[in-house]
Design an enzyme around this catalytic site. Structure first.
Site, PDB file in Angstrom:
ATOM      1  N   ASP A  67       0.844  -1.206   0.000  1.00 45.28           N
ATOM      2  CA  ASP A  67       0.000   0.000   0.000  1.00 45.28           C
ATOM      3  C   ASP A  67       0.878   1.254   0.000  1.00 45.28           C
ATOM      4  O   ASP A  67       0.587   2.224  -0.703  1.00 45.28           O
ATOM      5  CB  ASP A  67      -0.916  -0.006   1.228  1.00 45.28           C
ATOM      6  CG  ASP A  67      -1.680  -1.310   1.348  1.00 45.28           C
ATOM      7  OD1 ASP A  67      -2.406  -1.641   0.403  1.00 45.28           O
ATOM      8  OD2 ASP A  67      -1.528  -2.013   2.365  1.00 45.28           O
ATOM      9  N   HIS A  74      -4.731  -3.322   6.770  1.00 48.72           N
ATOM     10  CA  HIS A  74      -4.536  -3.570   5.334  1.00 48.72           C
ATOM     11  C   HIS A  74      -5.883  -4.037   4.777  1.00 48.72           C
ATOM     12  O   HIS A  74      -6.155  -5.226   4.654  1.00 48.72           O
ATOM     13  CB  HIS A  74      -3.457  -4.633   5.109  1.00 48.72           C
ATOM     14  CG  HIS A  74      -3.419  -5.112   3.685  1.00 48.72           C
ATOM     15  ND1 HIS A  74      -2.960  -4.341   2.653  1.00 48.72           N
ATOM     16  CD2 HIS A  74      -3.825  -6.267   3.120  1.00 48.72           C
ATOM     17  CE1 HIS A  74      -3.076  -5.002   1.519  1.00 48.72           C
ATOM     18  NE2 HIS A  74      -3.605  -6.175   1.778  1.00 48.72           N
TER      19      HIS A  74
HETATM   20  P1  NAX Z   1      -2.270 -18.043  -3.968  1.00 45.69           P
HETATM   21  O1  NAX Z   1      -3.653 -18.574  -3.833  1.00 45.69           O
HETATM   22  O2  NAX Z   1      -1.617 -17.999  -5.296  1.00 45.69           O
HETATM   23  O3  NAX Z   1      -1.311 -18.855  -2.980  1.00 45.69           O
HETATM   24  C1  NAX Z   1      -1.626 -19.125  -1.666  1.00 45.69           C
HETATM   25  C2  NAX Z   1      -0.990 -20.446  -1.316  1.00 45.69           C
HETATM   26  O4  NAX Z   1      -1.143 -20.640   0.093  1.00 45.69           O
HETATM   27  C3  NAX Z   1      -1.664 -21.641  -1.993  1.00 45.69           C
HETATM   28  O5  NAX Z   1      -0.687 -22.358  -2.727  1.00 45.69           O
HETATM   29  C4  NAX Z   1      -2.227 -22.461  -0.838  1.00 45.69           C
HETATM   30  O6  NAX Z   1      -2.142 -23.860  -1.066  1.00 45.69           O
HETATM   31  C5  NAX Z   1      -1.325 -22.014   0.295  1.00 45.69           C
HETATM   32  N1  NAX Z   1      -1.873 -22.225   1.638  1.00 45.69           N
HETATM   33  C6  NAX Z   1      -3.158 -22.068   2.048  1.00 45.69           C
HETATM   34  N2  NAX Z   1      -3.268 -22.410   3.337  1.00 45.69           N
HETATM   35  C7  NAX Z   1      -2.039 -22.751   3.755  1.00 45.69           C
HETATM   36  C8  NAX Z   1      -1.519 -23.201   4.985  1.00 45.69           C
HETATM   37  N3  NAX Z   1      -2.312 -23.388   6.055  1.00 45.69           N
HETATM   38  N4  NAX Z   1      -0.212 -23.483   5.081  1.00 45.69           N
HETATM   39  C9  NAX Z   1       0.605 -23.337   4.005  1.00 45.69           C
HETATM   40  N5  NAX Z   1       0.162 -22.927   2.792  1.00 45.69           N
HETATM   41  C10 NAX Z   1      -1.143 -22.634   2.685  1.00 45.69           C
HETATM   42  O7  NAX Z   1      -2.319 -16.589  -3.259  1.00 45.69           O
HETATM   43  P2  NAX Z   1      -1.278 -15.389  -3.387  1.00 45.69           P
HETATM   44  O8  NAX Z   1      -1.668 -14.539  -4.514  1.00 45.69           O
HETATM   45  O9  NAX Z   1       0.089 -15.927  -3.326  1.00 45.69           O
HETATM   46  O10 NAX Z   1      -1.668 -14.561  -2.067  1.00 45.69           O
HETATM   47  C11 NAX Z   1      -1.404 -15.063  -0.787  1.00 45.69           C
HETATM   48  C12 NAX Z   1      -2.024 -14.176   0.277  1.00 45.69           C
HETATM   49  O11 NAX Z   1      -1.474 -12.857   0.227  1.00 45.69           O
HETATM   50  C13 NAX Z   1      -3.536 -13.995   0.150  1.00 45.69           C
HETATM   51  O12 NAX Z   1      -4.105 -14.125   1.439  1.00 45.69           O
HETATM   52  C14 NAX Z   1      -3.680 -12.568  -0.313  1.00 45.69           C
HETATM   53  O13 NAX Z   1      -4.911 -12.011   0.058  1.00 45.69           O
HETATM   54  C15 NAX Z   1      -2.523 -11.922   0.410  1.00 45.69           C
HETATM   55  N6  NAX Z   1      -2.071 -10.614  -0.084  1.00 45.69           N
HETATM   56  C16 NAX Z   1      -1.666  -9.723   0.828  1.00 45.69           C
HETATM   57  C17 NAX Z   1      -1.145  -8.499   0.475  1.00 45.69           C
HETATM   58  C18 NAX Z   1      -0.686  -7.526   1.507  1.00 45.69           C
HETATM   59  O14 NAX Z   1      -0.346  -6.415   1.105  1.00 45.69           O
HETATM   60  N7  NAX Z   1      -0.649  -7.850   2.784  1.00 45.69           N
HETATM   61  C19 NAX Z   1      -1.068  -8.084  -0.957  1.00 45.69           C
HETATM   62  C20 NAX Z   1      -1.099  -9.236  -1.899  1.00 45.69           C
HETATM   63  C21 NAX Z   1      -2.067 -10.325  -1.508  1.00 45.69           C
HETATM   64  O15 NAX Z   1      -3.352  -9.924  -1.850  1.00 45.69           O
END
Ligand code: NAX
Length: 331
Positions: A160, A188
């Site tokens: 952000d 966030h």
């Molecule tokens: P993806 O869906 O591409 O990848 C997430 C991965 O996490 C998947 O491979 C899934 O199998 C794995 N996963 C789920 N539960 C798990 C667990 N208990 N232990 C280990 N792995 C697990 O998502 P991606 O685009 O990589 O985003 C990941 C997270 O970042 C999301 O929650 C998203 O909302 C968050 N974000 C946060 C941001 C921030 O600024 N704080 C910005 C970017 C993003 O939106």
């Protein structure tokens, strides 16, 4: 003499953010070109085959700094002896899922991971939570730990901040390097508060350079807040490369002393904060790193009445998230 190895756990490591991050960590971009690293990659069991592919690609890069790769679905293995945890994996919002349900599903993950951090990570570990809702997920993990101090838990608002820097530079028609001291306050989420009044352009308050109060008060806020949604609408996928880049910026800012007079934003534990925010939240504040992961919340920043009101709203949202989690008795 070579530096001692640093062990870094990355959760959600078969996901799209991790795919944009792991290679940059292994190349030395995050912790330095002289810092050997081990990557301890955690995924859900069903994503382990895909993660094996990522492991093969990491091996095929032959990064000299990458000394070990561990691939696992067991937090006990992933978090053993780590110096840094990047908690990216979380449960995404499914169709028709209520906010409470989403919080509850994620709370389970962050209770388990918090307990595993406490039991297996080094006590000096630094924990950066990216998986959403990242502030409350971070608070939940923190609450599972006694030996790891609350000040070692952070939620990422750096993406952000970077978005806000970029928008201010574009509007003022100046190079990005002229923009500094941008603050993101609070959660966030859509209630986050990007603060243009304390941002500086050529060391002058941004609102004295951008003489467009209407834009600063309205469009700037909403464009920062809605940038994630705009990227999803355009790309059909959420921001991944810019999120990975922000993780690198966040970690670098944490480990390098902040230049005098500057600050950066991250979600940190709000105990004893100087802005009257509820003291049991993860709230994004302007911070100044002393190096080695130690930091202070920068005090005495003046807030406009409008920013103050927005701070209350974002705090209220975080309090609600916390009470939803408390009601579900998962904290
Ligand atoms: P993806 O869906 O591409 O990848 C997430 C991965 O996490 C998947 O491979 C899934 O199998 C794995 N996963 C789920 N539960 C798990 C667990 N208990 N232990 C280990 N792995 C697990 O998502 P991606 O685009 O990589 O985003 C990941 C997270 O970042 C999301 O929650 C998203 O909302 C968050 N974000 C946060 C941001 C921030 O600024 N704080 C910005 C970017 C993003 O939106």
């Amino acid at each position: 003499m070579a530096k001692p190895l640093k062990r870094i756990a990355v959760t959600g490591s078969a996901g799209q953010i991790a795919y944009n991050l792991l290679f940059r960590i292994a190349s030395g971009e995050m912790l330095g070109k002289d810092q050997p690293v081990a990557l301890q990659l955690l995924e859900l069991p069903e994503a382990l085959p895909a993660l094996e592919g990522v492991r093969m690609e990491l091996e095929d890069c032959a990064f000299p700094l990458l000394q070990e790769i561990i691939v696992t679905s067991d937090p006990k293995v992933a978090f053993r002896d780590i110096d840094l945890a990047l908690l990216i994996g979380s449960k995404p919002r499914g169709p028709g899922m209520e906010r409470g349900e989403l919080l509850a599903e994620n709370a389970k993950i962050f209770v388990e991971q918090g307990k595993a951090l406490e039991a297996f990570a080094k006590p000096e570990v630094q924990v950066v939570v990216v998986g959403n809702p990242c502030n409350t997920n971070c608070l939940i993990a923190l609450k599972q730990c006694k030996k790891i101090p609350p000040s070692h838990f952070h939620a990422m608002t750096r993406l952000d901040q970077n978005r806000a820097v970029s928008m201010l530079a574009k509007k003022a028609n100046v190079p990005l390097s002229d923009v500094s001291n941008v603050i993101i306050w609070g959660n966030h989420s859509a209630t986050q508060v990007p603060d243009p009044y304390n941002a500086r352009i050529h060391n002058t308050p941004a609102n004295e350079v951008i003489k467009d109060p209407e834009w600063l008060e309205n469009d700037f806020y909403s464009q920062v807040q809605k940038r994630g949604a705009a990227i999803i609408a355009a790309r059909g996928k959420s921001s991944a490369a810019s999120a990975a880049n922000a993780i690198i910026d966040h970690v670098k800012a944490l480990y390098q002393p902040t230049p005098h007079g500057n600050w950066f934003s991250m979600g940190v534990y709000s105990a004893s904060n100087p802005y009257g925010i509820d003291e049991d939240l993860i709230f994004s504040f302007p911070c100044k790193s002393l190096g080695d992961g130690r930091f202070e919340i920068v005090p005495n920043i003046e807030l406009t009445p409008n920013v103050k009101a927005k701070l209350k709203a974002t705090m209220q949202e975080l309090i609600e998230e916390r009470s939803m989690v408390d009601r579900l008795a998962v904290r």
